[in-house]
Motif scaffolding. Structure first.
Motif, short mmCIF file in Angstrom:
data_model
loop_
_atom_site.label_atom_id
_atom_site.label_comp_id
_atom_site.label_asym_id
_atom_site.label_seq_id
_atom_site.Cartn_x
_atom_site.Cartn_y
_atom_site.Cartn_z
N SER A 84 0.02 9.96 -0.47
CA SER A 84 1.30 9.28 -0.67
C SER A 84 1.19 7.80 -0.34
O SER A 84 1.89 6.98 -0.91
N ARG A 85 0.32 7.46 0.60
CA ARG A 85 0.15 6.05 0.95
C ARG A 85 -0.50 5.28 -0.19
O ARG A 85 -0.11 4.14 -0.46
N LEU A 86 -1.46 5.87 -0.86
CA LEU A 86 -2.07 5.21 -2.00
C LEU A 86 -1.04 4.96 -3.09
O LEU A 86 -0.96 3.86 -3.64
N ALA A 87 -0.27 5.97 -3.40
CA ALA A 87 0.75 5.82 -4.44
C ALA A 87 1.79 4.79 -4.02
O ALA A 87 2.21 3.95 -4.84
N GLN A 88 2.19 4.81 -2.77
CA GLN A 88 3.19 3.86 -2.27
C GLN A 88 2.67 2.43 -2.38
O GLN A 88 3.38 1.55 -2.87
N LEU A 89 1.45 2.20 -1.94
CA LEU A 89 0.88 0.85 -2.00
C LEU A 89 0.75 0.37 -3.44
O LEU A 89 1.05 -0.78 -3.76
N ARG A 90 0.32 1.28 -4.32
CA ARG A 90 0.16 0.91 -5.73
C ARG A 90 1.51 0.58 -6.35
O ARG A 90 1.66 -0.42 -7.05
N ALA A 124 -9.10 -0.03 0.45
CA ALA A 124 -8.40 -0.75 1.52
C ALA A 124 -8.42 -2.25 1.25
O ALA A 124 -7.40 -2.93 1.43
N GLU A 125 -9.56 -2.76 0.83
CA GLU A 125 -9.66 -4.19 0.51
C GLU A 125 -8.75 -4.56 -0.65
O GLU A 125 -8.07 -5.58 -0.63
N LEU A 126 -8.73 -3.71 -1.67
CA LEU A 126 -7.89 -3.97 -2.84
C LEU A 126 -6.42 -4.06 -2.45
O LEU A 126 -5.69 -4.95 -2.88
N PHE A 127 -5.98 -3.14 -1.60
CA PHE A 127 -4.58 -3.11 -1.18
C PHE A 127 -4.31 -3.98 0.05
O PHE A 127 -3.20 -4.00 0.57
N ASP A 128 -5.35 -4.68 0.54
CA ASP A 128 -5.22 -5.58 1.68
C ASP A 128 -4.63 -4.85 2.88
O ASP A 128 -3.65 -5.28 3.48
N THR A 129 -5.24 -3.71 3.22
CA THR A 129 -4.81 -2.93 4.37
C THR A 129 -6.04 -2.33 5.03
O THR A 129 -7.17 -2.54 4.58
N SER A 130 -5.84 -1.59 6.09
CA SER A 130 -6.97 -1.00 6.81
C SER A 130 -7.26 0.41 6.32
O SER A 130 -6.38 1.10 5.79
N THR A 131 -8.50 0.82 6.53
CA THR A 131 -8.86 2.20 6.20
C THR A 131 -8.10 3.16 7.13
O THR A 131 -7.74 4.25 6.71
N ASP A 132 -7.85 2.74 8.35
CA ASP A 132 -7.09 3.59 9.28
C ASP A 132 -5.69 3.88 8.74
O ASP A 132 -5.20 4.99 8.88
N HIS A 176 -0.98 -3.00 7.64
CA HIS A 176 -1.05 -4.40 8.02
C HIS A 176 -2.07 -5.09 7.15
O HIS A 176 -3.05 -4.49 6.72
N SER A 177 -1.82 -6.33 6.90
CA SER A 177 -2.67 -7.09 6.01
C SER A 177 -3.99 -7.42 6.69
O SER A 177 -4.02 -7.86 7.83
N LEU A 178 -5.08 -7.23 5.99
CA LEU A 178 -6.37 -7.62 6.51
C LEU A 178 -6.47 -9.12 6.64
O LEU A 178 -7.21 -9.63 7.47
N SER A 179 -5.71 -9.83 5.83
CA SER A 179 -5.76 -11.28 5.91
C SER A 179 -5.10 -11.80 7.17
O SER A 179 -5.26 -12.95 7.53
N ASP A 180 -4.34 -10.93 7.89
CA ASP A 180 -3.76 -11.32 9.17
C ASP A 180 -4.75 -11.19 10.32
O ASP A 180 -4.53 -11.71 11.39
N ALA A 181 -5.85 -10.49 10.06
CA ALA A 181 -6.84 -10.28 11.11
C ALA A 181 -7.61 -11.57 11.36
O ALA A 181 -7.84 -12.36 10.44
N PRO A 182 -8.01 -11.81 12.61
CA PRO A 182 -8.77 -13.03 12.89
C PRO A 182 -10.11 -13.01 12.17
O PRO A 182 -10.71 -11.95 11.98
#
Length: 126
Positions: free
Chosen positions: A3-9, A49-57, A67-73
């Motif tokens: 459901s998370r994949l569908a939601q992000l898409r 995860a990279e495509l959707f700019d989120t974490s694998t977790d 959370h956005s990977l681009s927010d990570a240091p």
């Protein structure tokens, strides 16, 4: 995860076909990921995860909020996975090293200045 994949898409307003094309996989393969019929490999999970700019977790259900990977240091002293630009021009590895050296020197000067200020303002004991 499905459901998370569908939601992000759907949040990105992407079709199954567009998403599959971005991942360079068949539409049926990606649809299988969303439905739970198929499980992505570790490499595919990281790519998704990279495509959707989120974490694998988040995709695996270990985190409640995406959370956005681009927010990570970004650690400039480690191998670069991101492009760093200034005024629209990409920094070379040498420029990144120079920037890192400048910041370290600046911090050292600030630390020394802070110590000097503390000495000047400390009450003297006689």
């Amino acid at each position: 995860m499905l459901s998370r994949l569908a939601q992000l898409r759907k949040e990105k307003k992407w079709s199954l076909q567009y998403t599959a094309d971005q991942l360079e996989i068949a539409k049926s393969t990606y649809a299988g990921y969303e439905s739970g019929y198929r499980r992505p490999s570790l490499e595919a999970l990281v790519t998704i995860a990279e495509l959707f700019d989120t974490s694998t977790d988040y995709l695996l259900g270990k985190e409640k909020e995406p959370h956005s990977l681009s927010d990570a240091p970004i650690e400039l002293t480690s191998p670069q996975t991101h492009t760093i630009t200034v005024d629209g021009a990409e920094l070379s590895q040498e420029e990144i090293q120079q920037l890192t050296a400048f910041i370290r020197a600046k911090r050292q000067i600030e630390k020394e200045t802070e110590k000097e200020t503390e000495k000047e303002t400390a009450p003297s004991s006689i």
